[in-house]
Design an enzyme around this catalytic site. Structure first.
Site, short mmCIF file in Angstrom:
data_model
loop_
_atom_site.label_atom_id
_atom_site.label_comp_id
_atom_site.label_asym_id
_atom_site.label_seq_id
_atom_site.Cartn_x
_atom_site.Cartn_y
_atom_site.Cartn_z
CG HIS A 92 -1.47 1.15 1.31
ND1 HIS A 92 -3.02 1.61 0.99
CD2 HIS A 92 -1.38 2.48 2.40
CE1 HIS A 92 -3.30 2.78 1.14
NE2 HIS A 92 -2.36 3.38 2.00
CD GLU A 93 2.20 3.27 3.59
OE1 GLU A 93 2.30 4.53 3.12
OE2 GLU A 93 1.10 3.07 4.50
CG HIS B 274 5.95 11.24 -5.61
ND1 HIS B 274 6.88 11.31 -4.81
CD2 HIS B 274 5.86 12.56 -6.36
CE1 HIS B 274 7.48 12.73 -4.85
NE2 HIS B 274 6.91 13.57 -5.60
CG HIS C 285 0.60 6.44 -0.64
ND1 HIS C 285 -0.60 7.09 -0.91
CD2 HIS C 285 0.47 5.88 0.58
CE1 HIS C 285 -1.60 6.77 -0.26
NE2 HIS C 285 -1.31 6.20 0.86
#
Length: 223
Positions: free
Chosen positions: A95-96, A103, A99
């Protein structure tokens, strides 16, 4: 009175959501993923598969303290996620990384959130003091400004929702495509990610209802 009741219900919902995410994470942290991947290994593979070889992964202390730092372009994973090979660990880790991929591709909602952050950081810090002083001394203009600043914080939370859901969707897609998990493990991954997303929904709901309550009180006092 009805608005106060809604705020209380939303607050209780928020507490339940936090309890649920901790319980779900704990449950699936006891279930090893079939490939034996640690959170670090899953995150590294996902980063590399998306051309993000230069994005490092760092362990940090705490539980559920995982996050992606867009300023330093670093994925930081809590130690239980970084080192363990559970369903919970790889779900949170990926999940991280979602991100980080956002980006890279300049996902519009993430870009908007980054641009909002400096203003929201200031607004959310000063809004409570403005509202408190306005209600104590009866300065309606100050209350109005406080509500406007508080609105910025609420808007930030609402923008955060699609960012979080999109990161989870990216994570699940890559985990399946890259073979990080088997079909029967998707259920556990979905439960972990959905529970985490629920906390953001609850927080946004509490803030939105509190904003509506403040507006109602403000307009009522004006009349």
């Amino acid at each position: 009175m009805f608005m106060y009741l809604l705020v209380i219900i939303a607050f209780l919902f928020s507490l339940w959501a936090q309890f649920r995410v901790k319980g779900t994470f704990s449950k699936w942290s006891k279930v090893a993923n079939s490939n034996g991947l640690t959170g670090y290994e899953a995150a590294r593979r996902m980063l590399d598969a998306n051309g993000l070889h230069d994005v490092p992964i760092e362990p940090v202390r705490g539980t559920l303290s995982d996050h992606y730092d867009p300023i330093h372009r670093v994925v930081r994973l809590s130690e239980p996620v970084y080192y363990e090979s559970s369903i919970s660990a790889i779900s949170v880790a990926c999940h991280e990384v979602g991100h980080a991929i956002q980006h890279k591709v300049s996902y519009p909602m993430l870009t908007l959130r980054h641009r909002m952050f400096p203003v929201v950081n200031f607004a959310s810090g000063i809004a409570p003091f403005m509202l408190m002083a306005g209600f104590i001394f009866g300065y309606f203009n100050l209350i109005g400004l406080g509500i406007i600043f508080f609105s910025a914080a609420v808007a930030f939370q609402l923008v955060t929702l699609p960012v979080e859901f999109n990161a989870s969707n990216r994570a699940r897609q890559v985990m399946v495509e890259q073979g990080f998990i088997r079909n029967e493990e998707e259920r556990g991954v979905a439960k972990v990610l959905n529970a985490a997303a629920l906390t953001y929904v609850a927080a946004a709901l509490v803030s939105l209802l509190e904003l509506l309550r403040l507006i109602t009180v403000f307009l009522g006092n004006r009349d």
